[in-house]
Design a protein around this motif. Sequence first.
Motif, PDB file in Angstrom:
ATOM      1  N   GLU A  12       0.778   4.064  -3.046  1.00 46.20           N
ATOM      2  CA  GLU A  12       0.522   5.481  -2.794  1.00 46.20           C
ATOM      3  C   GLU A  12       1.616   6.371  -3.389  1.00 46.20           C
ATOM      4  OE1 GLU A  12      -0.007   8.512   1.045  1.00 46.20           O
ATOM      5  OE2 GLU A  12       0.107   6.325   1.326  1.00 46.20           O
TER       6      GLU A  12
ATOM      7  N   PRO B  14      -1.448  -2.383  -5.943  1.00 42.72           N
ATOM      8  CA  PRO B  14      -0.618  -2.525  -4.733  1.00 42.72           C
ATOM      9  C   PRO B  14       0.332  -3.711  -4.855  1.00 42.72           C
ATOM     10  CG  PRO B  14      -2.848  -3.295  -4.297  1.00 42.72           C
ATOM     11  CD  PRO B  14      -2.857  -2.732  -5.688  1.00 42.72           C
TER      12      PRO B  14
ATOM     13  N   GLU C 102       0.830  -1.210   0.000  1.00 36.43           N
ATOM     14  CA  GLU C 102       0.000   0.000   0.000  1.00 36.43           C
ATOM     15  C   GLU C 102       0.862   1.257   0.000  1.00 36.43           C
ATOM     16  OE1 GLU C 102      -3.459   2.007  -0.377  1.00 36.43           O
ATOM     17  OE2 GLU C 102      -3.174  -0.167  -0.400  1.00 36.43           O
TER      18      GLU C 102
END
Length: 710
Positions: A38, A185, A34
Amino acid sequence: MATATCTAFSGVLEATGERVGQRVLLERVGFLAELSRELTGALVAARWDEESLDVLAAGVDGQGEALPSKGWMAMRRLNWPQDVPSPAGVYVSDRVRRGVEEYAARTLRLALHRRSIVAAVLATWPADPWRRTEAEWTALRKLLPAGVSGAEIRNRTRQIRAYATGHGRLPAGLCVLEGPPQVAPQVLLAAMDRQQVTLHRVDAATARLRVKLPLHAAPATGRDWAWHVIDIRLPGTIAPDAVLHTPTLRPTPAGRIAVDLPHSRPVTATKASGHTVALGFDWGVNTLLTGTLGRLTGPGQARRVVTDGRPLVFDATTISAALHRLRGHREHLAAKRDHYRALAEGLGSPHRAWAGHLDRVRVLEAEHARVCARIRHLNAALARAAARWAVDQAVALGASVIYLEDLATLEARGHRKGNARLSGQVRGTLAETIRHLAAKAGIAVVTVPARGTSKLCPGCLNTLTHHPAPDRLSERGWKWAHCTGCGLSMDRDHAAARRIVSRGLLAQTHTTTERTTGTRTIRTTIDATVALVRRPKKTTRRLRRQRHTETAPPRPAGPKTTKGKRHPTPTRPAGPHARRTRPAAEQAPGHQTSRRTPDARTVPATTPTGVVQRPAGHDTQTPAATSGPVPGHGVPAPHRTGQDPLPSGRVRLSRRTCRRRTRAAQRTGFHHLHTTEVHPLTPRFGPPGGNRRRPRRARKAWKPQAHTEF
């Protein structure tokens, strides 16, 4: 090079030796994935503009030096990662940022191909967006990069047309037409060094991965990162001598840790041309692959392609039906889910039925995900089985190249009923799997144009007409093809496979190889007739016996003797099981008791037409011509000459014939059917409403008794 998807179930903390279960390990891998998603999404969005893509397309930095091939090094040469700082209060090592920058560079470089197609379509935008003229097509082809198919042009044209309809103007470029690409991800460990990840092979079936993972969702310092040792079970597809490369970690929706492990092994390079024996395969719906063998013969301009006429069919009817049923079930679940979601949104949260509708939505979403997973697994299994079969056929027949038709060269002309099933096939995955397995076997895989392969006859190049198949006369005539010119009549896919192998062998000097992927394609169409060469007949037992009789020396007169046999076989004594013979008075005139004499053979009986002969059977009008055992199991069946009509009498088949048909049934999957000598069915009579449980023997005919009135 290939990639095998493995699963990591547990790990061990290297510092303390504590065992980490699958749930905890999945959570920590999810933290890193994750965080990578991002940062990668922010970097791609910051550089999603035409100027940045121009710099990547040029391939040089500000000083005029060529950009390195590694993505993270190219991004740092351009000073682009400085625009995206780390999240506040989160410690991200330099090695983790390398993986982020590599993922962002790959995403932006993939957009360059789409950008070039959009720029060419915009530069030659037609006057009529729904139909281009011949001059407009020529101008567009000059600006497009090599290898662009008609499907890509059509899709980008539709996308630009929809944007122009909604905004009233044409887009300035790809960055205006589309938003920043979405990233998944996942963690690209290949861009990291030993300070973040190590991999070595323990034995032939196990690999050990050491990776530094965060212990929390937002690690504040370097102490919140720890080394984890993960043992990976290698699948059987990875050879013991294969070289393992750094994998990619990604959490799956099913709650597992997927480890995409690349591995490589040296193989012999295949040649693009110079092939004489090839296999051509045509795509189908139920018969997923239909192929034929082709051989290039003749010198110079007199070259031609010959085939033995034997079809090679991979029948996937059962699994195709299952996939079609699962797709329909998936669409039904999606429709119900959307319906309940719309009901919940219309009612609102205060309504008492709102929560019930949301519960139904969650149940349907879980069921929809399970059906989708089932479809993916079936597609992967179908692709692997079909690819393995195709490569095995090529190896067994000695072919050095496999020709597949490139369906991307086709453009749809209307719709028909079977398009849903055609679009649902796994042809892309199957083609990639065939290329991978064929490379291991040293066989080249080349695609040829698909336009017109099913339209013309492979024997004379006349237009084929479609007729109902011989086994499905009640259906529409699309599967079976017939040529009015040369009289060719065969399966439509088989005829197309002949033309595919002919196009490949005759135009193999025009083969082009893509530099990045190594995919080989033939874009030049050369149509020629395919000659049919008869296969040599198999040496049957009768032919072998005839050849042996002609070449063997004459046998000496006297009784037959074998090794160790000093006297003839004694006559079988009479006993209770001896064959009974009729007295001479009861035998028919001209009857011979010995079955070895020519007169004792079965006498053929003539049918009422007097044209076709049949073996003598149980006929009530003509007397029996023979006595003794009836031809059946253990007795050779009588020889039939001419056409073989249906016999009026039932005759047992010989044991040899039954064995042959049994072996044929095991080979083809169809049970053999034949008539045997059975007793005629005896009708069962009885009083109406009587006992329905009758013994095996037929009851006597029931006669109504006379009623006496009192």
